[in-house]
Write a protein that holds these residues in place. Structure first.
Motif, PDB file in Angstrom:
ATOM      1  N   THR A   1       0.814  -2.025   4.652  1.00 53.32           N
ATOM      2  CA  THR A   1       2.161  -2.704   4.807  1.00 53.32           C
ATOM      3  C   THR A   1       1.498  -4.385   4.767  1.00 53.32           C
ATOM      4  N   ILE A   2       0.334  -4.885   4.882  1.00 54.64           N
ATOM      5  CA  ILE A   2      -0.009  -6.036   4.577  1.00 54.64           C
ATOM      6  C   ILE A   2      -0.513  -6.192   3.016  1.00 54.64           C
ATOM      7  N   GLN A   3      -0.882  -5.149   2.432  1.00 51.33           N
ATOM      8  CA  GLN A   3      -1.231  -5.123   1.282  1.00 51.33           C
ATOM      9  C   GLN A   3      -0.077  -5.010   0.091  1.00 51.33           C
ATOM     10  N   HIS A   4       0.687  -4.154   0.594  1.00 47.84           N
ATOM     11  CA  HIS A   4       1.978  -3.910  -0.363  1.00 47.84           C
ATOM     12  C   HIS A   4       3.245  -4.531  -0.070  1.00 47.84           C
ATOM     13  N   VAL A   5       3.196  -5.233   1.338  1.00 44.29           N
ATOM     14  CA  VAL A   5       4.535  -5.950   1.483  1.00 44.29           C
ATOM     15  C   VAL A   5       4.372  -7.482   1.772  1.00 44.29           C
ATOM     16  N   VAL A   6       3.344  -7.374   2.697  1.00 42.48           N
ATOM     17  CA  VAL A   6       3.133  -9.100   3.213  1.00 42.48           C
ATOM     18  C   VAL A   6       2.845  -9.915   2.074  1.00 42.48           C
TER      19      VAL A   6
ATOM     20  N   ALA B   1      10.496  -2.061   8.088  1.00 37.52           N
ATOM     21  CA  ALA B   1      10.910  -0.981   6.981  1.00 37.52           C
ATOM     22  C   ALA B   1       9.805  -0.179   6.428  1.00 37.52           C
ATOM     23  N   ALA B   2       8.717  -1.136   5.838  1.00 42.79           N
ATOM     24  CA  ALA B   2       7.302  -0.303   5.422  1.00 42.79           C
ATOM     25  C   ALA B   2       7.020   0.648   6.679  1.00 42.79           C
ATOM     26  N   ARG B   3       6.912   0.083   7.828  1.00 44.30           N
ATOM     27  CA  ARG B   3       6.555   0.981   8.857  1.00 44.30           C
ATOM     28  C   ARG B   3       6.969   2.085   9.084  1.00 44.30           C
ATOM     29  N   ASP B   4       8.404   1.898   8.944  1.00 36.43           N
ATOM     30  CA  ASP B   4       9.334   2.981   9.090  1.00 36.43           C
ATOM     31  C   ASP B   4       9.120   4.149   8.053  1.00 36.43           C
TER      32      ASP B   4
ATOM     33  N   PHE C   1       9.112 -15.836   7.788  1.00 36.97           N
ATOM     34  CA  PHE C   1       8.980 -14.446   7.317  1.00 36.97           C
ATOM     35  C   PHE C   1       9.812 -13.500   7.853  1.00 36.97           C
ATOM     36  N   ASP C   2      10.644 -12.710   7.014  1.00 39.51           N
ATOM     37  CA  ASP C   2      11.768 -11.684   7.735  1.00 39.51           C
ATOM     38  C   ASP C   2      10.838 -10.458   7.885  1.00 39.51           C
ATOM     39  N   ARG C   3      10.722 -10.214   9.372  1.00 38.45           N
ATOM     40  CA  ARG C   3       9.970  -9.112   9.844  1.00 38.45           C
ATOM     41  C   ARG C   3      10.389  -8.061   9.473  1.00 38.45           C
TER      42      ARG C   3
END
Lengths: 280, 287
Positions: free
Chosen positions: A182-187, A171-174, A164-166
């Protein structure tokens, strides 16, 4: 490398084809034999072609409670599938960082995978009988099957998160996303196709599980247990008819899962990047 | 910082808690239960709590135990050799001779699909093939290779091992293929450029780099065969025994303490075998 293939290619290709014949040959054989005429036996020659044995299967009194056991296996498969996906994703997320006891938990997962199935069956059965609980496919059977499906689900999740590319998350966190966002929309969207893989393992391994359910299913059999019972007292091609039907069902399930992965992949490729279409 | 460290552990455990609960209830507790019951006593129709070593004494005092364990190891060893050779060859073909990714995925799936179908059905499906009047015998007779049908094809060690190989070879193919796909192709070109023959490249480059996959596959195959009871029962026509059958026979006779003692010894044996195999590979790194 270009153009002409080495001789070894043809030798290995022949070996591979033989392997496939070895793999699928017997299944195809019983599929053919399940169309035996009413006089036919468990082996060739075919004495006519008929649907006799399939018809036999649908007459409930002829052979045990096939349809009841199929319904139970199907329901159990769905229960195990959903649980396996949820628990594996959570476990996979947990294992991305080391936490106290994570090493021990990892070895438990491996143990769960390699422990002889009959031990789970025996142990769970003993616990239920000694505590006065009734074994039932939806309680003890369900738990016993999870010890087989979860390790596969988790191993897939470990493999997924290792690749997985962290930077997506960073980016989401930034941009100010909360951990849950982050988990819901990205991971989750990124790992979605592998979740279908986990679901496939969860359902099919449960649907076909035998040894771990043997002493934990109670008085209502699952389909593999029913088939196992038939092997000892049924000596007609009706068992081939059942085998063919449940194999076709498995193929259908596998096909649906694989197709979903394919469609998801296509759609993702088509939509491509959403750069410049930001929400602001 | 201390606070942060603490929250990392808490977050980890929160996420891992469903997993931990399932494993505690349905893996750890059953093992503990089996160990406890292995010291209990049994009458013909019930079991009672005790702390005695009778079950173990009987187990280790009986010559049957040793021959059955030996038989179990024999099945595991022979199956391991065949699944390894076949699995490696198949994976090698897929990884190095099939060049288009689409074909690789398609053929790989073709190898793994049977894994998602019923083992019992796949077992049963050998009967019309191996039986006295089965396909194998009638073909051999019609070719004139044999005059009488071969009796040892079905319900023998042969059919047991054949079925094991049939059921479990894909447990070798998948991890070996997975490791092979991660081998840097330039290493192989480098070997050729330096004048290595195909065979030298295989033994000096590919096999060493594939070792982790081989080990993982081996763990699967060995443990599945050692823990099996149904294949041996069914395909030997109840004529051969392995440890799993010993346990399931005791269970059928309601001799749970004796079954538990055998199960403990089997578990310890399997774990020792795995510990030995794990010395060669770090599983967490290989995923």
């Amino acid at each position: 490398m270009d153009g002409k293939r080495p001789r070894s290619f043809y030798v290995l290709a022949a070996f591979f084809v033989l392997f496939l014949v070895f793999l699928y040959g017997p299944t195809i054989t019983i599929a053919i034999l399940s169309f035996q005429g009413p006089e036919g036996g468990l082996t060739f020659p075919m004495r006519g072609v008929s649907l006799h044995w399939f018809r036999d299967l649908f007459q409930e009194q002829a052979v045990g409670d096939i349809w009841g056991s199929f319904r139970r296996s199907f329901a159990l498969g769905l229960m195990v599938m959903v649980t396996t996906v949820v628990v594996s994703v959570m476990g996979g997320l947990a294992f991305r960082k080391r936490f106290a006891g994570s090493g021990l938990l990892f070895y438990l997962i491996i143990t769960s995978l390699v422990i002889p199935s009959i031990l789970i069956s025996l142990g769970v059965g003993l616990i239920f009988s000694q505590t006065g609980l009734n074994v039932h496919w939806a309680s003890s059977g369900f738990g016993a099957q999870l010890t087989w499906t979860l390790p596969f689900g988790l191993l897939i999740m470990f493999a997924v998160f290792n690749r997985f590319d962290r930077s997506f998350e960073e980016a989401a966190r930034d941009q100010g996303a909360s951990p849950w966002q982050t988990i819901q929309h990205v991971v989750l969207p990124i790992i979605a196709p592998s979740l279908i893989g986990v679901a496939l393992f969860g359902f099919t391994l449960s649907y076909d599980e035998f040894a771990r359910t043997l002493l934990t299913a109670g008085s209502y059999n699952t389909l593999p247990l029913e088939i196992y019972g038939m092997t000892t007292n049924v000596t007609t091609p009706v068992i081939f008819a059942l085998g063919t039907l449940t194999t076709i069902f498995s193929f259908l399930v596998i096909g649906v899962f694989l197709l979903t992965v394919l469609v998801l992949g296509r759609r993702r490729a088509r939509q491509g990047s959403d750069a410049g279409k930001g929400m602001v | 910082m201390q606070n942060l460290l603490k929250s990392r552990h808490i977050a980890g455990w929160l996420l891992a808690s469903p997993l931990a609960v399932v494993l505690a209830l349905f893996l750890v507790l059953p093992i503990v239960m089996i160990v406890i019951v292995s010291f209990w006593g049994a009458t013909e129709f019930s079991i009672y709590p005790a702390f005695q070593f009778d079950n173990y004494e009987f187990l280790f005092g009986s010559p049957v135990t040793y021959s059955v364990f030996l038989n179990t190891f024999k099945y595991a060893a022979i199956t391991w050799v065949f699944t390894l050779v076949i699995g490696f060859t198949v994976a090698y073909f897929l990884a190095f001779h099939v060049h288009s990714l689409t074909w690789q995925v398609a053929l790989f799936l073709l190898c793994t699909i049977p894994f998602w179908t019923s083992n019992i059905i796949r077992m049963i499906s050998w009967i019309p093939f191996l039986g006295r009047n089965g396909l194998a015998n009638s073909t051999l007779i019609s070719w004139g290779v044999i005059d009488e049908p071969l009796e040892w094809l079905l319900f023998s060690d042969f059919s047991v091992i054949l079925t094991f190989v049939h059921l479990y070879t894909l447990f070798m193919v998948v991890p070996i293929f997975n490791t092979m796909m991660r081998i840097d192709k330039s290493l192989i070109e480098a070997a050729y450029d330096n004048g290595a023959t195909g065979f030298q490249t295989l033994t000096n480059v590919i096999i060493p780099l594939t070792k982790p996959g081989i080990m993982i596959g081996s763990i699967f195959v060995v443990t599945l065969v050692m823990g099996d009871f149904i294949t041996v029962r069914f395909m030997s026509g109840s004529q051969s025994a392995n440890v799993g059958r010993l346990i399931s026979n005791d269970i059928a006779l309601l001799q749970y303490p004796s079954a538990a003692a055998t199960a403990v010894v089997l578990l310890v044996t399997v774990l020792i075998v795995i510990a030995v195999l794990l010395r060669f590979v770090d599983i967490r790194k290989e995923l």
